[in-house]
Design a protein around this motif. Structure first.
Motif: not given
Length: 600
Positions: A447-451, A582-583, A393-394, A458-462
């Motif tokens: 409606v709830c969140q998704i990530a 990427l989105g 995960l970084g 290990a970029t730490g990107g979310v």
């Protein structure tokens, strides 16, 4: 790794001939069974089968001339003698099991041949991961053929994988002993538009004389579909309606109809056979994705055949679609798929052709299971540490990593929302008007969140977005490192702090699935191999998976096989809306779109 290959037909032909002629004794003879002949579509009573060197030497009304003092006699007792079942398209990783444990789970259900596409592990470990799956598959007492994955990433430019598969990788793998063809060509836009990389992979497969697997996840049956078929894919399992099945066989493809843990696509397509009367030899049954709970509790290809019969299909046709049709498609009609001389002695004994109880399973001439219990060893590969340390995960995540900032000055905002569709792979592209609290966009109602949490480099990107359809209530979160096909980490929840807890927990154990509610972990499945699989027995993994299902239900989710829906939310080759590192991706146009839109 060196393998001892199963003796070829030419290697043992002299003995098969001698046994059939009565000059030598068979190793095993089955007496007094009902021969289910999938070549002629007949049921023939009072037949015997003689087996030598793992292959069938003789089938006929009297095999007494094949019996010697050391011949093993199995009394078929008037039961049906059915060819071992073949799964025409599947992903072992979806069972959360290694090939050895998957084989151990399905052998008692009568599956003796599988055509597997390990593209899940390819996204995590690349060609080396495929090699590990291939090698363990080759060690098993049943036939596990490997298709070389074609698309990692599945949609270039729209996701980032741990590794990329190249045409050079494909060409190399075509020389491996267990490679049967190219895995599903998911990048159908690439084929349609003549992408050189995709066409090079197809060409390498065709030059090797092997089968190209298809994946056309679009309702457009016009010129785009024609272009895809012209590119070379020989089958497709993404059909969901009768028109899809008809279009595929009319264009010379095999229509693969699937019943997995979450995909129920047979009933809506089998009418092409049962009502329209199309020739069934170009139809194949498969599972695609089955989790361990389904395998333990419901079955494997025996479940699929029973379902096809319950949908009105003639039992003999259903069996053809799970045996000889599959073998023929992959160029193995002279090797597997029927009870006829020379073929591998893969045989099921069953007392009912409709309910299909699997009472005895013979594979390569050996009894491998009886009455639901396996009687052979399924050897394990020594998986290296590189395959067991794949969650990076970084940094430790916190609730701030899951915050979605609102536009300045807004009170509410319109969001693009992924809509889950029960029992189907496609999602819906929905829109929802959501509230803003203290500068952050919040989920509301269903409606709830998704990530999507990056876990390979290990970029730490979310990447944060919204999803509906799970019905979650209260403060909870669910995380999984099984996230088709890029297999980052998908986290869905109603509480950002618990989303962080769940993600960090999976990093701690090296991958798997976890559910949190009110700050406590309700269930955990550890999947230490590539974050996708466990080498524990299937029953143990299934029990833990059932705990996950129960935990999801406790959090308000009542969807059938909701975990499978969760794991597919990053699958950016199946419409309509998906999430990637990427989105947010609109798969109808294969374009990234904004999460938030201003209210009119």
């Amino acid at each position: 790794m060196e393998f001892t290959p199963f003796p070829s037909w030419p290697d043992v032909a002299p003995r098969l001939i001698a046994v059939a002629a009565g000059r030598e004794a068979a190793d095993t003879v089955l007496l007094g069974g009902v021969w289910v002949n999938v070549h002629s579509r007949e049921v023939l009573s009072d037949h015997d089968i003689a087996i030598a060197d793992g292959r069938i030497a003789y089938v006929g009304p009297d095999a007494s001339h094949c019996v010697g003092p050391d011949t093993r006699i199995i009394d078929a007792g008037g039961r049906f003698m059915i060819p071992g079942l073949c799964d025409g398209h599947m992903h072992i990783e979806s069972g959360m099991l290694t090939p050895a444990e998957f084989a151990r789970a399905v052998i008692p259900h009568g599956t003796t041949s599988m055509f597997t596409d390990p593209h899940e592990i390819a996204n995590v470990l690349g060609l080396e991961g495929v090699r590990l799956m291939h090698d363990e598959a080759m060690m098993q007492p049943v036939n596990i053929y490997t298709q070389m994955p074609s698309c990692a990433p599945s949609a270039p430019g729209l996701e980032t994988t741990g590794y990329e598969i190249t045409p050079e990788d494909v060409a190399e793998a075509m020389n491996w002993p267990g490679i049967i063809g190219l895995g599903e060509m998911m990048n159908f836009p690439g084929v349609i538009h003549g992408d050189p990389k995709m066409l090079a992979e197809i060409a390498a497969t065709q030059r090797a004389g092997k089968t190209v697997g298809g994946h056309y996840a679009s309702p457009d049956l016009g010129s785009d579909f024609a272009a895809y078929v012209a590119g070379g894919p020989a089958d497709d399992h993404e059909g969901t309606c009768e028109a899809d099945a008809v279009a595929r066989v009319r264009q010379g493809m095999r229509s693969m109809m699937r019943l997995g843990s979450a995909w129920y696509d047979i009933e809506s397509q089998i009418t092409a056979i049962t009502e329209k009367g199309l020739d069934p030899r170009n139809f194949i049954l498969c599972t695609d994705d089955c989790h361990s709970g389904t395998l333990i509790n419901d079955g494997h290809m025996n479940r699929v055949v029973r379902h096809a019969i319950s949908c009105g299909c003639d039992p003999l046709i259903a069996l053809q679609m799970a045996t000889i049709n599959t073998a023929t498609h992959f160029g193995l009609e002279r090797e597997i798929g029927s009870i006829t001389p020379g073929r591998r002695a893969d045989i099921i004994l069953s007392s009912d052709l409709t309910e299909l109880p699997i009472e005895t399973v013979i594979a390569r001439g050996q009894v491998v299971a009886e009455n639901g219990s396996i009687s052979v060893d399924c050897p394990h590969l020594n998986w290296p540490d590189t395959a067991r340390n794949t969650v990076h995960l970084g940094h430790a995540l916190s609730q701030s990593d899951f915050e979605i900032a609102a536009p300045n000055g807004a009170n509410r905002v319109r969001a693009n929302v992924i809509g889950v569709v029960e029992n189907q792979a496609p999602t819906k592209a929905l829109k929802a008007e959501l509230p803003i609290i203290e500068g952050l966009v919040e989920g509301e109602g269903d409606v709830c969140q998704i990530a999507l949490v990056e876990r390979h480099k290990a970029t730490g990107g979310v990447t944060n977005a919204f999803v509906s359809g799970f019905g979650y209530q209260g403060k909870m979160a669910m995380a999984s490192t099984v996230a088709h096909d890029s297999h980052h980490m998908i986290v869905v929840g109603t509480d950002r702090a618990q989303m962080a807890m769940a993600a960090n927990r999976l990093a701690e154990v090296g991958g798997g699935i976890t559910v949190y509610r009110d700050g406590q972990e309700l269930a955990l499945v550890e999947l230490p191999i590539a974050g996708l699989m466990s080498d524990s027995p299937a029953a143990q993994v299934a029990a833990r998976a059932e705990d996950i299902v129960a935990a999801m239900h406790a959090c308000g989710c009542t969807l059938n096989n909701a975990y499978m829906q969760h794991s597919l939310l990053a699958l950016v080759v199946i419409p309509e809306l998906r999430i990637s590192d990427l989105g947010l991706v609109d798969v109808r146009s294969f374009e990234k779109i904004d999460l938030l839109e201003p209210l009119a």
